[in-house]
Design a protein around this motif. Structure first.
Motif, PDB file in Angstrom:
ATOM      1  N   GLN A  60     -13.665   9.646  -2.219  1.00 52.08           N
ATOM      2  CA  GLN A  60     -12.263   9.243  -2.398  1.00 52.08           C
ATOM      3  C   GLN A  60     -11.273  10.261  -1.828  1.00 52.08           C
ATOM      4  O   GLN A  60     -10.055  10.122  -1.998  1.00 52.08           O
ATOM      5  CB  GLN A  60     -11.922   8.973  -3.880  1.00 52.08           C
ATOM      6  N   LEU A  61     -11.782  11.295  -1.137  1.00 54.09           N
ATOM      7  CA  LEU A  61     -10.876  12.294  -0.563  1.00 54.09           C
ATOM      8  C   LEU A  61     -10.299  11.794   0.762  1.00 54.09           C
ATOM      9  O   LEU A  61     -10.826  10.861   1.386  1.00 54.09           O
ATOM     10  CB  LEU A  61     -11.622  13.617  -0.350  1.00 54.09           C
ATOM     11  N   ALA A  62      -9.208  12.443   1.174  1.00 55.99           N
ATOM     12  CA  ALA A  62      -8.583  12.095   2.455  1.00 55.99           C
ATOM     13  C   ALA A  62      -9.472  12.584   3.593  1.00 55.99           C
ATOM     14  O   ALA A  62     -10.203  13.569   3.428  1.00 55.99           O
ATOM     15  CB  ALA A  62      -7.212  12.755   2.533  1.00 55.99           C
ATOM     16  N   ARG A  88       4.812   4.931  -2.135  1.00 57.69           N
ATOM     17  CA  ARG A  88       6.224   4.914  -2.564  1.00 57.69           C
ATOM     18  C   ARG A  88       7.156   5.413  -1.468  1.00 57.69           C
ATOM     19  O   ARG A  88       8.345   5.080  -1.473  1.00 57.69           O
ATOM     20  CB  ARG A  88       6.428   5.669  -3.881  1.00 57.69           C
ATOM     21  N   GLU A  96       5.924  14.320 -10.606  1.00 57.31           N
ATOM     22  CA  GLU A  96       4.764  15.086 -10.142  1.00 57.31           C
ATOM     23  C   GLU A  96       4.539  16.354 -10.964  1.00 57.31           C
ATOM     24  O   GLU A  96       3.424  16.827 -11.102  1.00 57.31           O
ATOM     25  CB  GLU A  96       4.912  15.469  -8.656  1.00 57.31           C
ATOM     26  N   GLU A 150       4.908  16.959   0.081  1.00 54.68           N
ATOM     27  CA  GLU A 150       5.318  16.791  -1.335  1.00 54.68           C
ATOM     28  C   GLU A 150       6.257  15.586  -1.463  1.00 54.68           C
ATOM     29  O   GLU A 150       7.368  15.603  -0.924  1.00 54.68           O
ATOM     30  CB  GLU A 150       6.024  18.029  -1.905  1.00 54.68           C
ATOM     31  N   THR A 151       5.813  14.593  -2.223  1.00 57.78           N
ATOM     32  CA  THR A 151       6.595  13.364  -2.324  1.00 57.78           C
ATOM     33  C   THR A 151       8.060  13.620  -2.697  1.00 57.78           C
ATOM     34  O   THR A 151       8.960  13.022  -2.115  1.00 57.78           O
ATOM     35  CB  THR A 151       5.976  12.405  -3.367  1.00 57.78           C
ATOM     36  N   PHE A 190       4.796   5.605  -8.959  1.00 59.57           N
ATOM     37  CA  PHE A 190       3.354   5.854  -8.823  1.00 59.57           C
ATOM     38  C   PHE A 190       2.693   6.344 -10.118  1.00 59.57           C
ATOM     39  O   PHE A 190       1.678   5.788 -10.548  1.00 59.57           O
ATOM     40  CB  PHE A 190       3.049   6.802  -7.650  1.00 59.57           C
ATOM     41  N   SER A 246      -2.563   5.322  -2.392  1.00 57.98           N
ATOM     42  CA  SER A 246      -2.116   6.661  -2.767  1.00 57.98           C
ATOM     43  C   SER A 246      -0.619   6.742  -3.012  1.00 57.98           C
ATOM     44  O   SER A 246       0.121   5.778  -2.814  1.00 57.98           O
ATOM     45  CB  SER A 246      -2.493   7.668  -1.674  1.00 57.98           C
ATOM     46  N   ARG A 247      -0.206   7.963  -3.389  1.00 55.73           N
ATOM     47  CA  ARG A 247       1.199   8.259  -3.625  1.00 55.73           C
ATOM     48  C   ARG A 247       2.101   7.934  -2.448  1.00 55.73           C
ATOM     49  O   ARG A 247       3.299   7.772  -2.623  1.00 55.73           O
ATOM     50  CB  ARG A 247       1.353   9.758  -3.865  1.00 55.73           C
ATOM     51  N   GLY A 286      -3.869  18.790   3.834  1.00 57.47           N
ATOM     52  CA  GLY A 286      -4.600  17.539   4.064  1.00 57.47           C
ATOM     53  C   GLY A 286      -4.385  16.501   2.991  1.00 57.47           C
ATOM     54  O   GLY A 286      -5.260  15.680   2.704  1.00 57.47           O
ATOM     55  N   LYS A 287      -3.204  16.510   2.345  1.00 57.91           N
ATOM     56  CA  LYS A 287      -2.883  15.535   1.297  1.00 57.91           C
ATOM     57  C   LYS A 287      -1.827  14.574   1.824  1.00 57.91           C
ATOM     58  O   LYS A 287      -1.052  14.914   2.720  1.00 57.91           O
ATOM     59  CB  LYS A 287      -2.291  16.229   0.058  1.00 57.91           C
ATOM     60  N   SER A 288      -1.742  13.442   1.227  1.00 60.91           N
ATOM     61  CA  SER A 288      -0.736  12.457   1.598  1.00 60.91           C
ATOM     62  C   SER A 288       0.193  12.240   0.400  1.00 60.91           C
ATOM     63  O   SER A 288      -0.271  12.292  -0.741  1.00 60.91           O
ATOM     64  CB  SER A 288      -1.450  11.151   1.967  1.00 60.91           C
ATOM     65  N   PRO A 289       1.494  12.028   0.595  1.00 63.04           N
ATOM     66  CA  PRO A 289       2.157  11.797   1.870  1.00 63.04           C
ATOM     67  C   PRO A 289       2.567  13.075   2.587  1.00 63.04           C
ATOM     68  O   PRO A 289       2.805  14.104   1.969  1.00 63.04           O
ATOM     69  CB  PRO A 289       3.420  11.032   1.448  1.00 63.04           C
ATOM     70  N   ARG A 315      -9.367   6.796   2.884  1.00 62.93           N
ATOM     71  CA  ARG A 315     -10.134   7.676   1.986  1.00 62.93           C
ATOM     72  C   ARG A 315     -11.628   7.553   2.293  1.00 62.93           C
ATOM     73  O   ARG A 315     -12.102   6.451   2.615  1.00 62.93           O
ATOM     74  CB  ARG A 315      -9.919   7.252   0.521  1.00 62.93           C
ATOM     75  N   LEU A 320      -2.034   7.566   3.370  1.00 60.20           N
ATOM     76  CA  LEU A 320      -3.413   7.403   2.905  1.00 60.20           C
ATOM     77  C   LEU A 320      -3.469   6.135   2.064  1.00 60.20           C
ATOM     78  O   LEU A 320      -2.596   5.914   1.216  1.00 60.20           O
ATOM     79  CB  LEU A 320      -3.781   8.631   2.052  1.00 60.20           C
TER      80      LEU A 320
HETATM   81  N1  LIG Z   1       2.114  16.552  -5.476  1.00 60.11           N
HETATM   82  C1  LIG Z   1       1.660  16.044  -4.207  1.00 60.11           C
HETATM   83  C2  LIG Z   1       0.262  15.483  -4.398  1.00 60.11           C
HETATM   84  C3  LIG Z   1      -0.383  15.040  -3.095  1.00 60.11           C
HETATM   85  C4  LIG Z   1      -1.759  14.419  -3.350  1.00 60.11           C
HETATM   86  O1  LIG Z   1      -2.576  14.927  -4.144  1.00 60.11           O
HETATM   87  N2  LIG Z   1      -2.030  13.292  -2.681  1.00 60.11           N
HETATM   88  C5  LIG Z   1      -3.278  12.578  -2.880  1.00 60.11           C
HETATM   89  C6  LIG Z   1      -2.998  11.081  -2.717  1.00 60.11           C
HETATM   90  S1  LIG Z   1      -2.585  10.239  -4.167  1.00 60.11           S
HETATM   91  C7  LIG Z   1      -4.296  12.913  -1.804  1.00 60.11           C
HETATM   92  O2  LIG Z   1      -3.922  13.154  -0.671  1.00 60.11           O
HETATM   93  N3  LIG Z   1      -5.581  12.830  -2.183  1.00 60.11           N
HETATM   94  C8  LIG Z   1      -6.669  12.957  -1.262  1.00 60.11           C
HETATM   95  C9  LIG Z   1      -7.324  14.303  -1.276  1.00 60.11           C
HETATM   96  O3  LIG Z   1      -7.029  15.119  -2.152  1.00 60.11           O
HETATM   97  O4  LIG Z   1      -8.176  14.533  -0.403  1.00 60.11           O
HETATM   98  C10 LIG Z   1       2.664  14.986  -3.723  1.00 60.11           C
HETATM   99  O5  LIG Z   1       3.334  14.373  -4.552  1.00 60.11           O
HETATM  100  O6  LIG Z   1       2.811  14.785  -2.511  1.00 60.11           O
END
Ligand SMILES: N[C@@H](CCC(=O)N[C@@H](CS)C(=O)NCC(=O)O)C(=O)O
Length: 221
Positions: A38-40, A14, A101, A65-66, A176, A10-11, A51-54, A33, A7
């Motif tokens: 600003q959501l994915a 790294r 994290e 989970e990173t 990050f 974003s995280r 649905g979160k990245s990475p 985003r 994404l």
């Molecule tokens: N603790 C998780 C957090 C994942 C997370 O919140 N990722 C954010 C990116 S910085 C994301 O996908 N945000 C978009 C959303 O919530 O829709 C990790 O380290 O992978």
């Protein structure tokens, strides 16, 4: 082939950096985003239900989970950028891998949410919400963040990198939250070791290559 579901801004930046440091082959699937929220985008849920990245997918395995992704990639590389088991450096490495994290991101996220509250409130409530938000920030969030930033500054006085004298994946993991803290929470003021660490990180050739591949990332200078 290992695929990074990346994404923008974003995280997951790294994860690209770690793969560049290790010179492992990978491909990137880019997600943008939503400019308003600003959501994915919902497509990311096809890779993982949150649905979160990475997220990385590799030979039928899906890892989210990173911290877990970093451990997976380090293992795949034969244990590079990880101090040997049973050493004090390895214990510090594990600590920072979880701390990033588990302890440092939550107050940064709370700070971000509180700072957005006034502008997202109905106009007639805005001044009250602003007062609640700034009181909570001053009385709770800022002191918490100060404790974290001062702790990190002091820990960086022990060695050149987080886990010891060698650069490691723990530095990648910590990048990050520190970059976000520098941009959003004024973490560098009066903390020369954190500032110098970020400068050294951002000057690394693998970091610069990852930036070119990842696209827009507003936390690097
Ligand atoms: N603790 C998780 C957090 C994942 C997370 O919140 N990722 C954010 C990116 S910085 C994301 O996908 N945000 C978009 C959303 O919530 O829709 C990790 O380290 O992978």
């Amino acid at each position: 082939m290992l695929t990074v579901h990346h994404l923008n801004n974003s995280r997951s930046q790294r994860v690209l950096w770690l793969l560049e440091e290790l010179e492992l082959p990978y491909e990137i699937k880019h997600y943008r985003r939503n400019p308003k929220s600003q959501l994915a985008p919902p497509e990311l849920r096809a890779a993982h239900p949150l649905g979160k990245s990475p997220v990385v997918t590799d030979d039928g395995a899906t890892v989210a989970e990173t911290g877990a992704i970093i451990e997976y990639i380090v293992e795949k590389s034969g244990g590079r950028l990880r101090p040997p088991a049973g050493t004090p450096e390895r214990l510090r490495w594990t600590y920072w891998l979880h701390y990033a994290e588990g302890s440092l991101m939550p107050p940064l996220l709370v700070r971000l949410i509180f700072s957005l509250l006034p502008s997202r409130s109905p106009a007639f409530m805005r001044s009250i919400v602003r007062a609640i938000s700034s009181r909570t920030q001053a009385g709770y969030i800022e002191p918490q963040l100060k404790t974290h930033f001062d702790f990190i500054e002091s820990e960086l006085g022990r060695s050149s990198w987080f886990a010891g004298e060698e650069f490691s994946a723990a530095d990648v993991m910590m990048s990050f939250p520190l970059e976000a803290a520098a941009v959003r929470a004024n973490a560098l003021a009066g903390r020369p070791r954190i500032k110098a660490l970020l400068e050294r990180i951002q000057a690394r050739p693998a970091y610069r290559r990852a930036l070119e591949k990842g696209g827009p990332y507003s936390y690097a200078s």
